[in-house]
Design an enzyme around this catalytic site. Structure first.
Site, PDB file in Angstrom:
ATOM      1  N   GLU A 207      -1.871 -13.278  -2.880  1.00 14.14           N
ATOM      2  CA  GLU A 207      -2.478 -14.246  -1.659  1.00 14.14           C
ATOM      3  C   GLU A 207      -3.685 -15.265  -2.298  1.00 14.14           C
ATOM      4  OE1 GLU A 207      -4.649 -14.833   3.030  1.00 14.14           O
ATOM      5  OE2 GLU A 207      -4.719 -12.588   1.782  1.00 14.14           O
ATOM      6  N   ASP A 285      -0.348 -13.485  10.054  1.00 13.97           N
ATOM      7  CA  ASP A 285      -1.543 -13.075   9.903  1.00 13.97           C
ATOM      8  C   ASP A 285      -2.488 -13.237  11.462  1.00 13.97           C
ATOM      9  OD1 ASP A 285      -3.522 -12.198   8.398  1.00 13.97           O
ATOM     10  OD2 ASP A 285      -3.320 -13.972   7.061  1.00 13.97           O
ATOM     11  N   ASP A 286      -2.691 -14.191  11.346  1.00 14.04           N
ATOM     12  CA  ASP A 286      -4.711 -13.982  12.375  1.00 14.04           C
ATOM     13  C   ASP A 286      -4.345 -15.261  13.164  1.00 14.04           C
ATOM     14  OD1 ASP A 286      -5.937 -12.225  11.257  1.00 14.04           O
ATOM     15  OD2 ASP A 286      -6.402 -12.740   9.950  1.00 14.04           O
TER      16      ASP A 286
END
Length: 345
Positions: A207, A285-286
């Protein structure tokens, strides 16, 4: 193009699995606002009027700001009922988007002080997960994640805890936070504990660092899936290895853009990974910090990366196959994906 979009099959009815969702980051924005107001927690503008926040984590200062907002959001979850609410709402949101199996990732250390310890925190999360899954009519499981920025001994403690609850709702062991601040190989012992217990190894990699970070997760941690993994696309040889071993990358396009890993959605190498034969499980993810749940990632695949319905169905199949859902559930969902694709546009 617009006419094609109008004729396309609805993506919210495409059965799919969601394998990359963090516990705190799954909270609804409206719930954050409400709980903060109830508890007198002051939220910065980035989490209120300027939401979703403008983030960029490619430098250390940007990552620190991202973590600070995350910690503020975590601080509103103070009572067991808040945990139950978060997981109930997350399950409802998943069901609404056609997500039929969810693996949610939690680091119990972030809540241990509040809920009486690591074990008590994990048991609370597992109990709330089981109830939420039942109410929403989806499958749910938990991944215990260690923090790269903490001591490797903390990771071993969490691996033992996760191993103890294998078969009781915990299905995997992860490693998250800033790749630049903790080498994957330093956590090899913790992952050995988890793998020995039959847990899936699902570390983040590729990432904020490049292909070498993904290779380290494979070679040193025995990764079964890679959290993110998009930068594997920088190495044709590595993509070949991932494809040969069918190691899934949990790609979260709008998170990549939100954190500055990619400048624009078009720059996320989803198509390159897919065409190289690397299995993909799209993830959000978030959502609390990036403003998008799972469905917009599939919409992006259609509208930006040009995935036809047959390819979208294959993405959904890959997410199901890569999950820890029981074989009978996988078979049922794969059949439903075939039915979705066989339905008229």
């Amino acid at each position: 193009m617009r006419q094609h979009m109008e004729m396309a099959r609805p993506l919210n009815t495409l059965p799919k699995a969601h394998l990359h969702l963090h516990f705190t980051g799954s909270m609804r924005h409206s719930t954050l606002i409400e709980l903060a107001r109830e508890q007198g927690v002051h939220l910065p503008d980035a989490l209120v009027e300027d939401w979703p926040p403008k983030l960029r984590a490619t430098d250390e200062r940007g990552w620190f700001r991202f973590q600070r907002l995350y910690d503020i959001a975590r601080s509103v979850l103070r009572r067991p009922e808040d945990v139950h609410r978060l997981l109930r709402e997350a399950a409802e949101d998943e069901a609404r988007e056609g997500s039929r199996w969810l693996e949610i990732q939690v680091d119990p250390s972030g809540y241990a002080q509040r809920f009486g310890g690591l074990t008590e925190t994990l048991e609370l999360v597992l109990d709330a997960t089981e109830k939420a899954a039942r109410q929403a009519g989806i499958g749910m499981a938990v991944i215990v994640a260690a923090n790269r920025t903490r001591h490797t001994l903390d990771a071993r403690t969490l691996a033992r805890l996760a191993a103890h609850y294998q078969g009781r709702g915990v299905v995997g062991f992860g490693l998250s936070n800033d790749e630049r601040r903790g080498r994957a190989r330093d956590f090899e012992h913790a992952f050995r504990i988890a793998r020995r217990a039959g847990l899936l190894a699902v570390p983040h990699g590729g990432e904020l660092l490049g292909a070498a970070s993904v290779a380290e997760c494979l070679d040193d941690l025995g990764a079964d899936r890679i959290g993110h993994g998009v930068r594997a696309a920088e190495s044709p040889r590595l993509m070949e290895r991932l494809a040969d071993r069918q190691i899934t990358c949990e790609v979260c396009p709008l998170s990549n853009v939100g954190l500055g890993v990619a400048e624009r959605p078009e720059d996320v190498p989803l198509r390159r990974l897919f065409e190289a034969g690397v299995p993909i499980a799209l993830g959000a993810d978030d959502p609390l910090l990036f403003g998008a749940r799972l469905l917009p990632q599939y919409e992006l695949a259609r509208e930006v990366y040009g995935f036809a319905d047959a390819e979208l169905a294959e993405l959904a199949r890959q997410s199901i196959r890569s999950s820890t859902a029981p074989d009978a559930v996988k078979k049922e969902l794969l059949g439903e994906i075939d039915a979705w694709l066989a339905s008229p546009e």
